[in-house]
Enzyme design. Structure first.
Site, PDB file in Angstrom:
ATOM      1  CG  ASN A 156      -2.987   6.284   0.155  1.00  0.00           C
ATOM      2  OD1 ASN A 156      -1.796   6.321   1.293  1.00  0.00           O
ATOM      3  ND2 ASN A 156      -3.473   6.522  -0.870  1.00  0.00           N
ATOM      4  CG  HIS A 171      -4.435  -2.887   3.147  1.00  0.00           C
ATOM      5  ND1 HIS A 171      -4.581  -4.049   3.688  1.00  0.00           N
ATOM      6  CD2 HIS A 171      -3.876  -2.906   1.820  1.00  0.00           C
ATOM      7  CE1 HIS A 171      -3.100  -4.670   3.136  1.00  0.00           C
ATOM      8  NE2 HIS A 171      -2.732  -3.452   2.167  1.00  0.00           N
ATOM      9  CD  GLU A 226      -3.667  -1.840  -2.019  1.00  0.00           C
ATOM     10  OE1 GLU A 226      -3.596  -1.722  -1.088  1.00  0.00           O
ATOM     11  OE2 GLU A 226      -2.767  -2.490  -2.776  1.00  0.00           O
TER      12      GLU A 226
HETATM   13  N1  ARG Z   1       0.502  -1.325   1.514  1.00  0.00           N
HETATM   14  C1  ARG Z   1       0.670  -1.281   0.201  1.00  0.00           C
HETATM   15  C2  ARG Z   1      -0.205  -2.424   0.085  1.00  0.00           C
HETATM   16  O1  ARG Z   1      -0.234  -3.556  -0.049  1.00  0.00           O
HETATM   17  C3  ARG Z   1       2.214  -1.833  -0.174  1.00  0.00           C
HETATM   18  C4  ARG Z   1       3.040  -0.047   0.121  1.00  0.00           C
HETATM   19  C5  ARG Z   1       4.417  -0.382   0.194  1.00  0.00           C
HETATM   20  N2  ARG Z   1       5.401   0.804   0.185  1.00  0.00           N
HETATM   21  C6  ARG Z   1       6.228   0.832   0.197  1.00  0.00           C
HETATM   22  N3  ARG Z   1       6.728   1.980  -0.263  1.00  0.00           N
HETATM   23  N4  ARG Z   1       7.205  -0.223   1.033  1.00  0.00           N
HETATM   24  O2  ARG Z   1      -0.966  -2.489  -1.207  1.00  0.00           O
HETATM   25 ZN    ZN Z   2      -1.026  -4.629   1.285  1.00  0.00          ZN
END
Ligand code: ARG
Ligand code: ZN
Length: 873
Positions: A264, A300, A297
């Site tokens: 986030n 990202h 993270e």
């Molecule tokens: N985007 C997150 C990461 O790769 C993973 C979140 C996936 N969450 C889910 N409920 N599908 O760090």
């Molecule tokens: Zn990720």
């Protein structure tokens, strides 16, 4: 309903800004959502505005200050449909939800008495009505109102713009995020949390406020996470020129979380497992996991947030790329070859089976029922391998040029994997169109290598042939195969390719990069005086299964002399595999089991090699997992593999007990724990030795002693692990002591559950049932569930697959139970059953019955339904 990539249509409505107000209450949280919207027809002139919304109660809906009545809209379980007549308007929606009752851990929920959110992929629509799709980007302002004594901390994305007290013991805070974002990147956290703070000075001279929020009892376990964050920020500046863009970066650790962590904007929410560490509580593996997930993270922020995905079929655009980036980061922090080997092991033991089973899908899936089911090893890890192919083909500098162009073109946009590929191609003036096939074709490619040596002409012809799922692929893949040559004495050889092959290969240091683009292709080398040993697929240059003509003599040379650490390790694995495969045949013919002499010899020379990096040595001395041996067979000879694996460990332990003990003792150091390359390698090798040594009963005391030293969690846990397979008084005593020490620390207690769930003991089913009934077992905590049921299904291969089928039944019952509590977690547990077709007829039937019993359950979630129905199809 099944969603298809081919149905993608851009939205006719845009949400220019959104102002959210949360009045937090465990059972009645009120969410007021004010959106400035515009109609900007893209695909059609359809004026219907279809907002997503689930599990929330609609209280009011206003357009431009006019309260709508029920005739003005359509409302069902999933959508709120309006028909606005204006091109620009303000839409205000008031809803209510009950975070306290939300055990799915998606949307707004409670964890340890605090509030937090998880919106990716489609959780935002359980918070308010919205266009819940990643290509709708908006400016978010969030006001949080809550009881102050219960929620001293109120956080959301972006910068804090206002905070103040309110009557009745309440207070509020307002956050504004200056970057447009899709709603899956929204986050809110509220509760009584403690924090550690630090700062980072960016390369363009700005000071960023870094904060890690945790429950107060964990405040002494944040330093490693903070150090990891600062390293990540620096690495991304140095390697990619990417600088952080807000004045504050916050990480919150929560105990109840479905996945690892979530990126986030400005407010990452983490599974506490990937934040909290101190030497007494966390292992080297935990420390490395924290460093890499924090990095993931953080990375990202550019690959995911600044440039995001057009739709969820593009998930690998951000995940494959970000995993690739975190892999490179960890390599630079610790050891590039060790990291590469670990990643390949993970890919082979988790992604290859997925790609060969009923859930096989391309890294860009073409359809889904439940998006959460596609956060897979394929999308993440194979996706990262495909990104790596660009770097392998273009070189590090070429790859960087492509990244620069990607950000230059697409900052602030929601894009596709084609956009990424085009940036890579255009920045390097090359045609990469053939790479497309990697995105749309599922399955692990198999490449078969054959050699022909012509002594008279002194030419060596290397033929490579690619197949996918046993056939010539629909579109042949572009497969870079990095190779090298040496003599049978281990001396490097320089061979020259024939001129006509010049376009299909490139020189890379002491290696050649062959570019296989056809179903079948020959590469000719000239003036080859003697037949060489060929080192294939150096650095694992493509995510394939490569069948080489190398036999034992070649493998022995490679294991001992190859300049490429990956191939040295790979050759040891191949020798171990050959040893176990001949063992399986012997077992099946009721012959005595033996070690393959060439494997034993290679094992001896690795053990004695004082020049070898200790981590690489530890990896080379570790046998392939039983499941990897199993993958070599069409119908898995389970009992034989189990017996041979046992035998091999035992035989090595006996044959090399002196050398193993010596190595073990030489690595006993009396130093405080440090998370540092050399120290990690020492512990790793020491504990590999311990594992072999403990196969001999007289050595169990060594494990007990190591356990009792309590030097650090890595050593304590390794000792406890080897003891857990023995049902002795010592073992029981150590497990009991561990519980006494750590029953109040949930992450360490997870380890206690895991070790017992993985134990190779005869009455494992009784043990699992006991763990499930233990007062500390909680169905609502994903880490705890995974530590028992995830470990049992995935890691206790022998126990789970008992011929009686009781393991299957138990797992099915637990999946059914969890389906009603947390569908995402339930659906992840099904995987071990899904490979039923690979087992013998008895097990096949029992596994299928277990799957059928799940499918027959009422109120089956989309999550579980999709996996189970695909498995049975
Ligand atoms: N985007 C997150 C990461 O790769 C993973 C979140 C996936 N969450 C889910 N409920 N599908 O760090
Ligand atoms: Zn990720």
């Amino acid at each position: 309903v099944t969603h298809y990539l081919k149905d993608y249509q851009p939205s006719n409505y845009q949400i220019d800004s959104i102002e959210l107000t949360f009045d937090l209450d465990p059972l009645a949280t009120r969410v007021t959502n004010v959106m400035q919207m515009t109609f900007s027809p893209n695909a059609s002139d359809d004026r219907r505005l279809v907002l997503n919304g689930q599990k929330i109660t609609l209280l009011e809906c206003w357009i431009n200050g006019n309260l709508l009545s029920a005739e003005d809209y359509d409302l069902d379980d999933e959508f709120l449909t309006l028909s606005p007549s204006l091109d620009a308007f303000e839409l205000k929606i008031v809803t209510q939800c009950a975070p306290q009752n939300n055990t799915s851990l998606e949307g707004l929920y409670r964890t340890s008495g605090n509030y937090c959110t998880q919106c990716e992929a489609l959780g935002f629509q359980t918070i308010t009505y919205y266009l819940d799709r990643p290509d709708v980007l908006s400016f978010f302002t969030t006001k949080i109102i809550a009881d102050k004594s219960q929620n001293a901390v109120l956080l959301s994305n972006g910068n804090l713009v206002e905070a103040s007290d309110l009557p009745d013991g309440k207070h509020y805070a307002v956050w504004h995020d200056p970057f447009k974002k899709p709603c899956y990147l929204f986050a809110l956290v509220a509760g009584n949390l403690s924090l550690i703070q630090d700062t980072y000075q960016t390369m363009d001279g700005r000071l960023v406020d870094l904060r890690i929020y945790v429950e107060p009892q964990n405040i002494d376990k944040c330093d490693h996470a903070m150090a990891s964050l600062k390293k990540s920020m620096q690495w991304d500046e140095e390697r990619y020129g990417l600088v952080y863009d807000l004045d504050i970066y916050m990480i919150v650790a929560v105990d109840d979380f479905n996945m690892g962590a979530m990126e986030n904007k400005g407010l990452n929410v983490f599974n506490s497992k990937f934040v909290l560490a101190k030497p007494e509580t966390a292992t080297d593996v935990d420390y490395e996991g924290i460093e890499s997930v924090i990095a993931h993270e953080y990375f990202h922020n550019w690959t995911g947030n600044r440039v995001t995905c057009r739709d969820w079929f593009q998930l690998t655009l951000k995940e494959g790329l970000t995993v690739f980036r975190d892999q490179e980061f960890t390599g630079d922090m610790l050891s590039i070859p060790v990291k590469r080997i670990e990643d390949v092991k993970r890919l082979r033991s988790n992604q290859f089976p997925e790609d060969a089973g009923p859930m096989a899908h391309p890294i860009q899936p073409q359809s889904y029922i439940e998006m959460n089911n596609f956060y897979t090893m394929t999308v993440y890890e194979k996706g990262a391998e495909v990104v790596r192919l660009y770097q392998t083909l273009l070189g590090r500098d070429g790859f960087r040029k492509g990244m620069d162009l990607y950000f230059q073109r697409h900052d602030g946009q929601a894009v596709t994997v084609e956009d990424f590929r085009n940036a890579m191609a255009d920045a390097n003036h090359v045609d990469l169109s053939q790479m497309q096939a990697w995105y749309v074709q599922e399955g692990t490619p198999v490449v078969t290598a054959k050699t022909h040596y012509d002594a008279k002409l002194q030419t060596l012809t290397l033929s490579l042939e690619q197949t996918l799922k046993g056939k010539v692929p629909q579109q042949p893949l572009m497969i870079p195969v990095l190779i090298g040559f040496m003599g049978y004495d281990g001396q490097p050889l320089t061979l020259m390719p024939s001129v006509q092959d010049k376009n299909s290969l490139e020189e890379r240091g002491d290696s050649w990069l062959l570019k296989l683009t056809e179903p079948k292709q020959d590469f000719i080398f000239e003036q080859v005086a003697t037949y060489p040993v060929i080192s294939y697929l150096r650095d694992f240059s493509a995510p394939i299964i490569l069948k080489t003509p190398n036999a034992l003599p070649e493998l022995e040379v490679l294991a001992q002399y190859d300049s490429n650490a990956f191939v040295r390790w790979e050759s040891m694995q191949a020798l171990a595999l050959a040893s176990m495969e001949q063992g399986v045949s012997a077992y099946q013919q009721q012959q005595p089991l033996t070690l393959l002499p060439s494997f034993a010899a290679a094992f001896a020379s690795v053990l004695a090699d004082s020049s070898l990096d200790l981590s690489l040595k530890a990896l080379a001395l570790t046998l392939p997992e039983m499941t990897y041996v199993a993958d070599q067979y069409t119908e898995i000879p389970l009992e034989a593999i189990q017996a041979v694996h046992q035998f091999t460990q035992q035989a090595l332990a006996e044959k090399f007990s002196q050398a193993l003990l010596q190595t073990y003792e030489s690595l006993q150091v009396n130093e405080p724990y440090r998370y540092e390359k050399q120290a990690i390698a020492q512990r790793k090798l020491k504990n590999v030795c311990l594992k072999y040594l403990a196969k001999l009963p007289q050595n169990l005391a060594i494990a007990v002693n190591q356990f009792e030293q309590k030097s650090n969690m890595t050593d304590v846990l390794s000792a406890l692990e080897v003891l857990s397979h023995h049902q002795t008084a010592d073992s029981a005593k150590c497990l009991q002591a561990f519980y006494q020490d750590w029953s109040k620390d949930s992450l360490v207690l997870d380890k206690w559950f895991s070790i017992q769930a993985a134990a190779q003991v005869p009455d494992i089913l009784a043990q699992i049932n006991q763990l499930l009934q233990h007062p500390d077992f909680k169905y609502t905590n994903p880490n705890r569930v995974r530590s028992v049921l995830g470990v049992f299904g995935r890691l206790n291969w022998v126990g789970f697959h008992q011929a009686s089928g009781t393991g299957y039944q138990l797992l099915a019952e637990q999946v059914i139970k969890l389906n009603g509590i947390n569908p995402q977690i339930a659906s992840r547990l099904v995987a071990p059953l899904s490979h039923w077709k690979r087992y013998d007829s008895g097990r096949r039937l029992l596994m299928r019955q277990a799957l059928e019993s799940i499918l027959a359950t009422e109120n089956l979630s989309k999550d579980v339904y999709e996996i189970v129905s695909r498995s049975l199809a």
